[in-house]
Design a protein around this motif. Structure first.
Motif, PDB file in Angstrom:
ATOM      1  N   GLU A  83     -31.183  -4.692  27.584  1.00 31.26           N
ATOM      2  CA  GLU A  83     -31.799  -4.742  26.256  1.00 31.26           C
ATOM      3  C   GLU A  83     -33.276  -5.115  26.338  1.00 31.26           C
ATOM      4  OE1 GLU A  83     -31.292  -7.190  22.037  1.00 31.26           O
ATOM      5  OE2 GLU A  83     -29.744  -7.314  23.589  1.00 31.26           O
ATOM      6  N   ALA A  84     -33.622  -6.070  27.208  1.00 35.12           N
ATOM      7  CA  ALA A  84     -35.019  -6.490  27.351  1.00 35.12           C
ATOM      8  C   ALA A  84     -35.877  -5.350  27.894  1.00 35.12           C
ATOM      9  CB  ALA A  84     -35.113  -7.700  28.269  1.00 35.12           C
ATOM     10  N   GLU A 130     -35.273  -2.095  27.637  1.00 35.70           N
ATOM     11  CA  GLU A 130     -35.396  -1.063  26.614  1.00 35.70           C
ATOM     12  C   GLU A 130     -36.379  -1.488  25.523  1.00 35.70           C
ATOM     13  OE1 GLU A 130     -30.845   0.733  27.145  1.00 35.70           O
ATOM     14  OE2 GLU A 130     -31.326  -0.633  25.503  1.00 35.70           O
ATOM     15  N   GLN A 131     -36.360  -2.766  25.162  1.00 39.09           N
ATOM     16  CA  GLN A 131     -37.298  -3.255  24.158  1.00 39.09           C
ATOM     17  C   GLN A 131     -38.731  -3.202  24.673  1.00 39.09           C
ATOM     18  OE1 GLN A 131     -36.479  -4.162  20.915  1.00 39.09           O
ATOM     19  NE2 GLN A 131     -38.712  -4.017  20.733  1.00 39.09           N
ATOM     20  N   GLN A 188     -39.871   0.286  24.266  1.00 42.35           N
ATOM     21  CA  GLN A 188     -40.110   0.612  22.863  1.00 42.35           C
ATOM     22  C   GLN A 188     -41.401  -0.029  22.359  1.00 42.35           C
ATOM     23  OE1 GLN A 188     -38.253   2.790  20.995  1.00 42.35           O
ATOM     24  NE2 GLN A 188     -39.995   2.567  19.607  1.00 42.35           N
ATOM     25  N   ASP A 189     -41.658  -1.266  22.783  1.00 48.41           N
ATOM     26  CA  ASP A 189     -42.897  -1.935  22.367  1.00 48.41           C
ATOM     27  C   ASP A 189     -44.120  -1.170  22.861  1.00 48.41           C
ATOM     28  OD1 ASP A 189     -41.395  -3.882  21.156  1.00 48.41           O
ATOM     29  OD2 ASP A 189     -41.602  -5.338  22.777  1.00 48.41           O
ATOM     30  N   ASP A 220     -44.495   1.959  20.793  1.00 48.70           N
ATOM     31  CA  ASP A 220     -45.022   1.639  19.464  1.00 48.70           C
ATOM     32  C   ASP A 220     -46.517   1.342  19.525  1.00 48.70           C
ATOM     33  OD1 ASP A 220     -42.482   1.946  18.467  1.00 48.70           O
ATOM     34  OD2 ASP A 220     -42.040  -0.198  18.373  1.00 48.70           O
TER      35      ASP A 220
END
Length: 237
Positions: free
Chosen positions: A119-120, A122-123, A126-127, A130
């Motif tokens: 999860e970390a 993938e985040q 994504q960050d 963005d």
């Protein structure tokens, strides 16, 4: 607690990751973590594979009462990804597991660490996506603002209005002078080309009326005399 717990957890992990887990020894193994990135569908060919990395795990004798030894390794021949790099992100991702490890001491924690790490990562991707999109959006907005400047005039203030008024009045005066000069020039040309004709009253007042008539009579007599001479020449012939 100890070796029996390790064997039991290892069997559970085998059932969860039948293809992703690889044993190195009885107390060491690796799990291949494939990241799910929104907007990037898993590819069927090796040229467009999703980002992935290996979670290397080694059990200390006292595990799970003490933290497992963990490492993050790039898969052999792994394709580069635009927003993820194991070498650059390894330390940050491992540091992100510290709290989870402390919260799960005394319990089997490898699956929890796997989920937290995935999860970390993938985040993180994504960050970065963005942030990249925001930069592109700001660049587009800046370009749009520059384009819109072409369609907006200068803001009117008392100072700019007075400056404009002064220039406008000066321009109008210059135009008036040019038109006046052109009109005078046309009048001068008209006087040269077309002599002024005096009226009968003006001729009488200036004493020219009789002279004009005498001149006209003299001209008529000369013309008649010339005609008579021509007639005599014809008869003599």
């Amino acid at each position: 607690m100890g070796r029996e717990d390790q064997v039991e957890e290892r069997e559970v992990l085998e059932s969860i990751f039948p293809e992703e887990i690889t044993d190195i020894s009885e107390t060491e193994f690796r799990i291949n973590i494939i990241l799910d990135v929104p907007g990037e569908e898993p590819a069927d060919d090796t040229d467009n594979e999703p980002p992935s990395f290996l979670l290397a795990v080694r059990y200390p004798d006292e595990y799970p009462d003490v933290a497992p030894r963990l490492d993050i390794i790039a898969p052999p021949n792994a394709p580069a990804h635009l927003h993820f790099n194991v070498g650059d992100d390894r330390d940050a991702l491992l540091a992100n597991l510290a709290d989870t490890i402390q919260e799960n001491l005394g319990m089997a924690m490898i699956f929890t660490l796997y989920s937290t790490l995935k999860e970390a990562a993938e985040q993180l991707i994504q960050d970065r996506r963005d942030a990249e999109a925001k930069v592109a959006e700001e660049a587009a907005l800046a370009a749009e603002r520059e384009e819109n400047k072409k369609f907006h005039g200068t803001a009117v203030t008392p100072e700019t209005f007075l400056k404009w008024r002064e220039g406008f009045l000066r321009e109008m005066e210059e135009q008036r002078l040019r038109e006046e000069e052109e009109r005078l020039a046309e009048l001068k040309k008209a006087k040269v080309k077309e002599p002024v004709k005096l009226t009968g009253r003006q001729l009488w007042e200036r004493g020219l009326a009789g002279k004009v008539e005498e001149d006209d009579v003299a001209a008529d007599e000369e013309e008649g005399l010339a005609d008579g001479v021509e007639q005599l020449k014809v008869e003599a012939a």
